[in-house]
Write a protein that holds these residues in place. Structure first.
Motif, PDB file in Angstrom:
ATOM      1  N   THR A  65       0.831  -1.210   0.000  1.00 25.60           N
ATOM      2  CA  THR A  65       0.000   0.000   0.000  1.00 25.60           C
ATOM      3  C   THR A  65       0.864   1.259   0.000  1.00 25.60           C
ATOM      4  OG1 THR A  65      -0.195   0.123   2.425  1.00 25.60           O
ATOM      5  CG2 THR A  65      -1.858  -1.171   1.260  1.00 25.60           C
ATOM      6  N   PHE A  66       1.952   1.240   0.760  1.00 23.69           N
ATOM      7  CA  PHE A  66       2.826   2.414   0.802  1.00 23.69           C
ATOM      8  C   PHE A  66       3.616   2.564  -0.496  1.00 23.69           C
ATOM      9  CE2 PHE A  66       2.020   1.839   5.336  1.00 23.69           C
ATOM     10  CZ  PHE A  66       1.689   3.143   5.694  1.00 23.69           C
ATOM     11  N   VAL A  69       1.276   4.400  -2.609  1.00 24.44           N
ATOM     12  CA  VAL A  69       1.291   5.830  -2.294  1.00 24.44           C
ATOM     13  C   VAL A  69       2.510   6.503  -2.918  1.00 24.44           C
ATOM     14  CG1 VAL A  69       1.453   7.544  -0.442  1.00 24.44           C
ATOM     15  CG2 VAL A  69      -0.021   5.553  -0.165  1.00 24.44           C
ATOM     16  N   SER A 195      -3.630   7.798   5.350  1.00 25.84           N
ATOM     17  CA  SER A 195      -5.025   7.702   4.901  1.00 25.84           C
ATOM     18  C   SER A 195      -5.101   7.174   3.478  1.00 25.84           C
ATOM     19  CB  SER A 195      -5.698   9.073   4.991  1.00 25.84           C
ATOM     20  OG  SER A 195      -5.711   9.551   6.325  1.00 25.84           O
ATOM     21  N   CYS A 196      -4.201   7.643   2.619  1.00 21.83           N
ATOM     22  CA  CYS A 196      -4.165   7.159   1.231  1.00 21.83           C
ATOM     23  C   CYS A 196      -3.867   5.665   1.200  1.00 21.83           C
ATOM     24  CB  CYS A 196      -3.109   7.909   0.431  1.00 21.83           C
ATOM     25  SG  CYS A 196      -3.525   9.608   0.026  1.00 21.83           S
ATOM     26  N   ALA A 197      -2.894   5.237   2.028  1.00 20.86           N
ATOM     27  CA  ALA A 197      -2.482   3.833   2.038  1.00 20.86           C
ATOM     28  C   ALA A 197      -3.616   2.924   2.496  1.00 20.86           C
ATOM     29  CB  ALA A 197      -1.252   3.662   2.936  1.00 20.86           C
ATOM     30  N   GLY A 200      -7.263   3.970   0.625  1.00 21.26           N
ATOM     31  CA  GLY A 200      -7.259   3.591  -0.791  1.00 21.26           C
ATOM     32  C   GLY A 200      -7.349   2.094  -0.960  1.00 21.26           C
ATOM     33  N   TRP A 201      -6.630   1.363  -0.125  1.00 18.20           N
ATOM     34  CA  TRP A 201      -6.675  -0.111  -0.152  1.00 18.20           C
ATOM     35  C   TRP A 201      -8.076  -0.619   0.177  1.00 18.20           C
ATOM     36  CZ3 TRP A 201      -4.025  -3.433   4.207  1.00 18.20           C
ATOM     37  CH2 TRP A 201      -4.218  -4.794   3.932  1.00 18.20           C
ATOM     38  N   THR A 213      -4.173  -3.472  -3.411  1.00 15.99           N
ATOM     39  CA  THR A 213      -3.177  -2.982  -2.454  1.00 15.99           C
ATOM     40  C   THR A 213      -2.280  -1.895  -3.032  1.00 15.99           C
ATOM     41  OG1 THR A 213      -1.738  -4.836  -3.067  1.00 15.99           O
ATOM     42  CG2 THR A 213      -3.085  -5.087  -1.076  1.00 15.99           C
ATOM     43  N   PRO A 217      -4.333   2.782  -3.183  1.00 17.01           N
ATOM     44  CA  PRO A 217      -3.487   3.839  -2.610  1.00 17.01           C
ATOM     45  C   PRO A 217      -2.851   4.733  -3.675  1.00 17.01           C
ATOM     46  CG  PRO A 217      -3.100   1.770  -1.494  1.00 17.01           C
ATOM     47  CD  PRO A 217      -3.972   1.443  -2.676  1.00 17.01           C
ATOM     48  N   ALA A 220      -5.504   7.229  -4.807  1.00 11.66           N
ATOM     49  CA  ALA A 220      -5.782   8.189  -3.734  1.00 11.66           C
ATOM     50  C   ALA A 220      -4.642   9.198  -3.606  1.00 11.66           C
ATOM     51  CB  ALA A 220      -5.981   7.443  -2.409  1.00 11.66           C
ATOM     52  N   ALA A 221      -3.407   8.702  -3.613  1.00  6.48           N
ATOM     53  CA  ALA A 221      -2.249   9.597  -3.492  1.00  6.48           C
ATOM     54  C   ALA A 221      -2.085  10.483  -4.723  1.00  6.48           C
ATOM     55  CB  ALA A 221      -0.980   8.774  -3.262  1.00  6.48           C
TER      56      ALA A 221
END
Length: 346
Positions: A65-66, A69, A195-197, A200-201, A213, A217, A220-221
């Motif tokens: 997820t990161f 992002v 929040s994005c991570a 978004g997931w 995953t 994100p 969203a990012a």
């Protein structure tokens, strides 16, 4: 009620510690991409040696997820000015995949002696879970297929940094900046990144979007980056952990498979990797010239590695991560879309 398998948890902790040891060791030796290649190498070696290594989606998914992002944060207003470049480059992806099929299928089927379904799905540069699922449905040898696909991912991650170091002078071993430290990022942006991570997931998973995953994100990012709400990637500390987790997950794919099978399948995969890398470099060079695009961007976009690994390389090398990631998403989409059609002829 959620139950914890103590045995599995113990093996997971041991696996992660093996990966951490590999990361520290590679860092001390000045290996390129130490926190990706070090854990990958030590975990793969441990798996082949008979140590029961395991990966876990509960660890891999948050790490991805990161990464999503980090990709999304690369989508800036300036990227809109490169739309014409991306359209040109994306248009060649189906041709690139067709050439890979024409080169790889005869190699695996006629030279390596694989049956037709195994040869086809070993050739296709799609996501490993997808290719195994389609291959199993078509009657492929899943053990061989798993090793070939895992070795392809392994070999590309090892070969590509060496090629970029020699051809373009990129010094991965010196540690390229992949973001800011956590204490250098404003707290409100850190909350938005988190929040994005997670958000978004969650939303992408609820919508049953493939690759939720990363894709959730990322979108969203990207929205927050394009509107100026965030201007940083996730902290370096988190990106280092993401590299560790991705490296370990690749190394674990060698677990539980006998050495003879690994030797045959991995040897075939390495031979194929040399062929496919030459094809990728040819396409990347051609597109770079006719489209006036940075060769670093095109070679990372067309390299036959996984989206997560290639995006990490792009971030560390200072390439356009959004450009690279978009190509890998589209490549997997084309391969997966064509898989059901190909199954009719296998």
């Amino acid at each position: 009620m959620f139950k914890i398998d103590a045995s599995h948890l113990t093996r997971l902790i041991v696996t992660i510690l093996i990966g951490v040891a590999g990361g520290f060791g590679a860092e001390q030796l000045g290996v390129p991409l130490p926190w990706l290649l070090g854990p990958l190498a030590t975990t793969a070696l441990a798996s082949v040696s008979g140590i029961k290594t395991v990966s876990s989606k509960h660890v891999l998914a948050p790490a991805r997820t990161f990464l999503g992002v980090a990709i999304g944060a690369s989508f800036t207003p300036a990227l809109l000015g490169r739309i014409d470049e991306m359209i040109l480059s994306l248009a060649f992806l189906p041709v690139y995949i067709a050439v890979i099929a024409l080169v790889g299928y005869p190699f695996f089927h006629r030279i390596c002696g694989f049956d037709k379904p195994t040869a086809y799905y070993a050739t296709m540069p799609g996501g490993l879970p997808d290719m195994i699922a389609f291959g199993a449905a078509a009657g492929a040898d899943v053990r061989i297929l798993s090793i070939v696909q895992a070795t392809r991912a392994f070999a590309v991650v090892v070969i590509l940094p060496l090629f970029l170091s020699m051809a373009l002078g990129i010094e991965f071993s010196r540690g390229q900046p992949i973001g800011s430290h956590w204490n250098e990022i404003p707290w409100n942006e850190e909350i938005l990144i988190l929040s994005c991570a997670m958000g978004g997931w969650f939303v992408a998973a609820k919508l049953r979007i493939k690759g939720a995953t990363i894709i959730g994100p990322m979108l969203a990012a990207a929205g927050m980056s394009m509107t100026g709400l965030i201007s940083h990637r996730p902290p370096i500390e988190i990106m280092t952990i993401a590299q560790l987790v991705v490296g370990v997950s690749i190394g674990c794919r060698y677990a539980g498979i006998d050495r003879r099978t690994i030797t045959i399948a991995a040897g075939s995969a390495i031979g194929f990797c040399i062929l496919i890398f030459a094809v990728a470099a040819g396409f990347a060079g051609f597109i770079s010239v006719i489209g006036n695009i940075d060769f670093l961007d095109t070679i990372l976009a067309y390299a036959p590695g996984g989206q997560a690994e290639m995006t990490l390389l792009a971030i560390i090398a200072g390439a356009d991560a959004a450009f690279v990631s978009l190509h890998h998403v589209c490549r997997v989409f084309v391969v997966v879309l064509g898989a059901p059609i190909a199954q009719r002829y296998l």
